[in-house]
Write a protein that holds these residues in place. Structure first.
Motif, PDB file in Angstrom:
ATOM      1  N   ILE A  76      -5.210  -0.981  -8.817  1.00  0.00           N
ATOM      2  CA  ILE A  76      -5.139   0.033  -7.500  1.00  0.00           C
ATOM      3  C   ILE A  76      -3.695   0.461  -7.434  1.00  0.00           C
ATOM      4  N   ARG A  77      -3.553   1.563  -7.631  1.00  0.00           N
ATOM      5  CA  ARG A  77      -1.785   1.933  -7.668  1.00  0.00           C
ATOM      6  C   ARG A  77      -1.924   3.214  -7.024  1.00  0.00           C
ATOM      7  N   GLY A  78      -0.586   3.474  -6.471  1.00  0.00           N
ATOM      8  CA  GLY A  78      -0.084   4.634  -5.779  1.00  0.00           C
ATOM      9  C   GLY A  78       0.606   5.487  -6.563  1.00  0.00           C
ATOM     10  N   TYR A  79       0.468   6.922  -6.535  1.00  0.00           N
ATOM     11  CA  TYR A  79       1.414   7.734  -7.085  1.00  0.00           C
ATOM     12  C   TYR A  79       1.873   8.957  -6.299  1.00  0.00           C
ATOM     13  N   THR A 122      15.925  12.564  -2.797  1.00  0.00           N
ATOM     14  CA  THR A 122      15.940  11.163  -2.324  1.00  0.00           C
ATOM     15  C   THR A 122      15.171  10.462  -3.394  1.00  0.00           C
ATOM     16  N   ALA A 123      15.558   9.222  -3.150  1.00  0.00           N
ATOM     17  CA  ALA A 123      14.665   8.508  -4.202  1.00  0.00           C
ATOM     18  C   ALA A 123      13.925   7.135  -3.484  1.00  0.00           C
ATOM     19  N   ALA A 124      12.721   7.155  -4.105  1.00  0.00           N
ATOM     20  CA  ALA A 124      11.926   5.971  -3.089  1.00  0.00           C
ATOM     21  C   ALA A 124      11.215   4.917  -4.272  1.00  0.00           C
ATOM     22  N   ARG A 125      10.776   3.883  -3.905  1.00  0.00           N
ATOM     23  CA  ARG A 125      10.070   3.102  -4.722  1.00  0.00           C
ATOM     24  C   ARG A 125       8.869   3.026  -3.996  1.00  0.00           C
ATOM     25  N   ILE A 126       7.880   3.104  -4.810  1.00  0.00           N
ATOM     26  CA  ILE A 126       6.397   3.208  -4.486  1.00  0.00           C
ATOM     27  C   ILE A 126       5.788   1.729  -4.694  1.00  0.00           C
ATOM     28  N   PRO A 127       5.568   0.772  -3.781  1.00  0.00           N
ATOM     29  CA  PRO A 127       5.091  -0.471  -3.836  1.00  0.00           C
ATOM     30  C   PRO A 127       3.833  -0.487  -4.177  1.00  0.00           C
ATOM     31  N   ALA A 128       3.445  -1.753  -4.727  1.00  0.00           N
ATOM     32  CA  ALA A 128       2.025  -2.025  -5.291  1.00  0.00           C
ATOM     33  C   ALA A 128       1.254  -2.367  -3.756  1.00  0.00           C
ATOM     34  N   PRO A 129       0.086  -2.029  -3.866  1.00  0.00           N
ATOM     35  CA  PRO A 129      -1.079  -2.145  -2.362  1.00  0.00           C
ATOM     36  C   PRO A 129      -0.854  -3.523  -2.228  1.00  0.00           C
ATOM     37  N   ALA A 130      -0.830  -4.008  -0.679  1.00  0.00           N
ATOM     38  CA  ALA A 130      -0.998  -5.357  -0.405  1.00  0.00           C
ATOM     39  C   ALA A 130      -2.176  -5.806  -0.763  1.00  0.00           C
ATOM     40  N   LEU A 174     -31.340 -12.106 -18.510  1.00  0.00           N
ATOM     41  CA  LEU A 174     -31.615 -12.319 -19.896  1.00  0.00           C
ATOM     42  C   LEU A 174     -30.525 -11.776 -20.851  1.00  0.00           C
ATOM     43  N   TRP A 175     -30.854 -10.485 -21.256  1.00  0.00           N
ATOM     44  CA  TRP A 175     -29.811 -10.137 -22.601  1.00  0.00           C
ATOM     45  C   TRP A 175     -29.205  -9.049 -21.898  1.00  0.00           C
ATOM     46  N   TRP A 176     -29.513  -8.427 -20.812  1.00  0.00           N
ATOM     47  CA  TRP A 176     -28.652  -7.291 -20.155  1.00  0.00           C
ATOM     48  C   TRP A 176     -27.995  -7.623 -18.813  1.00  0.00           C
ATOM     49  N   GLY A 177     -27.361  -6.800 -18.765  1.00  0.00           N
ATOM     50  CA  GLY A 177     -26.091  -7.010 -17.653  1.00  0.00           C
ATOM     51  C   GLY A 177     -25.604  -5.553 -17.391  1.00  0.00           C
ATOM     52  N   GLN A 178     -24.637  -5.809 -15.966  1.00  0.00           N
ATOM     53  CA  GLN A 178     -23.760  -4.706 -15.817  1.00  0.00           C
ATOM     54  C   GLN A 178     -22.584  -5.215 -15.053  1.00  0.00           C
ATOM     55  N   ALA A 179     -21.495  -4.630 -15.472  1.00  0.00           N
ATOM     56  CA  ALA A 179     -20.523  -5.167 -14.397  1.00  0.00           C
ATOM     57  C   ALA A 179     -20.130  -3.977 -13.526  1.00  0.00           C
ATOM     58  N   LYS A 180     -19.807  -4.455 -12.249  1.00  0.00           N
ATOM     59  CA  LYS A 180     -19.547  -3.640 -10.931  1.00  0.00           C
ATOM     60  C   LYS A 180     -18.207  -4.035 -10.337  1.00  0.00           C
ATOM     61  N   ILE A 181     -17.376  -2.898 -10.064  1.00  0.00           N
ATOM     62  CA  ILE A 181     -16.135  -3.342  -9.460  1.00  0.00           C
ATOM     63  C   ILE A 181     -16.051  -1.860  -8.106  1.00  0.00           C
ATOM     64  N   SER A 182     -15.683  -2.316  -7.013  1.00  0.00           N
ATOM     65  CA  SER A 182     -15.731  -1.223  -6.125  1.00  0.00           C
ATOM     66  C   SER A 182     -14.701  -1.616  -4.817  1.00  0.00           C
ATOM     67  N   VAL A 183     -13.895  -0.392  -4.449  1.00  0.00           N
ATOM     68  CA  VAL A 183     -12.769  -0.614  -3.432  1.00  0.00           C
ATOM     69  C   VAL A 183     -13.496  -0.175  -2.321  1.00  0.00           C
ATOM     70  N   GLY A 184     -13.906  -1.079  -1.245  1.00  0.00           N
ATOM     71  CA  GLY A 184     -14.294  -0.660   0.076  1.00  0.00           C
ATOM     72  C   GLY A 184     -13.251   0.122   0.919  1.00  0.00           C
ATOM     73  N   THR A 185     -12.217  -0.704   1.115  1.00  0.00           N
ATOM     74  CA  THR A 185     -11.048   0.108   1.828  1.00  0.00           C
ATOM     75  C   THR A 185      -9.873  -0.365   1.254  1.00  0.00           C
ATOM     76  N   PHE A 186      -8.842   0.611   1.700  1.00  0.00           N
ATOM     77  CA  PHE A 186      -7.420   0.206   1.188  1.00  0.00           C
ATOM     78  C   PHE A 186      -6.644   0.934   2.291  1.00  0.00           C
ATOM     79  N   THR A 187      -5.272   0.514   2.335  1.00  0.00           N
ATOM     80  CA  THR A 187      -4.134   1.090   3.093  1.00  0.00           C
ATOM     81  C   THR A 187      -3.584   2.062   2.001  1.00  0.00           C
ATOM     82  N   PRO A 188      -3.233   2.981   2.171  1.00  0.00           N
ATOM     83  CA  PRO A 188      -2.303   3.717   1.397  1.00  0.00           C
ATOM     84  C   PRO A 188      -0.712   3.133   1.315  1.00  0.00           C
ATOM     85  N   VAL A 189      -0.251   3.165   0.353  1.00  0.00           N
ATOM     86  CA  VAL A 189       1.051   2.899   0.335  1.00  0.00           C
ATOM     87  C   VAL A 189       2.137   3.971   0.627  1.00  0.00           C
TER      88      VAL A 189
END
Length: 155
Positions: free
Chosen positions: A130-133, A44-52, A66-81
């Motif tokens: 954020i991607r499904g495989y 079979t063949a299927a298309r894996i969509p992007a998460p909504a 001042l001169w220092w910092g940090q970048a933060k990215i977090s995924v709290g919840t997600f629905t599997p595709v």
């Protein structure tokens, strides 16, 4: 005189062989096969969509002092595709370098923290995907779905 008898026999034998071959009708071979079998491998063949976007909760920030910092990215919840058996978070810095790839099924794979850096190293647009495989069982083959892409601007 015996030589003359052989001379007329050779053309007669050749003529008889030619006439014999002309009389033999040749026809092409014909064959017909009928059989029906069912294959054991289902394909079979299927298309894996992007998460909504409305099914994913992402928090992001650029904290600086001042001169220092940090970048933060977090995924709290997600629905599997659909059709995906693996989901990942990928974070790309402003220079286009992948800084993080995380397995969203694991706690450690859900968040990225750049660590404390010079603010100049953080400035620019960070991208997250954020991607499904679909990872084929017992194989190294992987089919990638479309990514849900977002940005974090640090200045």
């Amino acid at each position: 005189m015996q030589g003359k008898g052989i001379i007329w026999r050779v053309p007669a034998i050749i003529m008889a062989a030619v006439l014999l071959l002309m009389g033999v009708q040749t026809s092409p071979a014909h064959a017909k096969f009928n059989d029906t079998e069912t294959g054991s491998m289902a394909v079979t063949a299927a298309r894996i969509p992007a998460p909504a976007a409305n099914t994913v909760a992402v928090t992001k920030s650029c904290d600086s002092l001042l001169w220092w910092g940090q970048a933060k990215i977090s995924v709290g919840t997600f629905t599997p595709v659909g059709h995906a058996n693996y989901h990942e978070l990928k974070v790309i810095d402003p220079d286009g370098v992948v800084q993080f790839t995380g397995d969203l099924s694991k706690t450690a794979g859900k968040s990225y923290n750049s660590g404390i850096q010079s603010v100049s190293n953080l400035s620019g647009t960070w991208t997250y995907q954020i991607r499904g495989y679909y990872k084929v069982p017992n194989s190294t083959n992987t089919w990638a779905g479309q990514p849900l892409t977002g940005t974090l601007n640090c200045s």
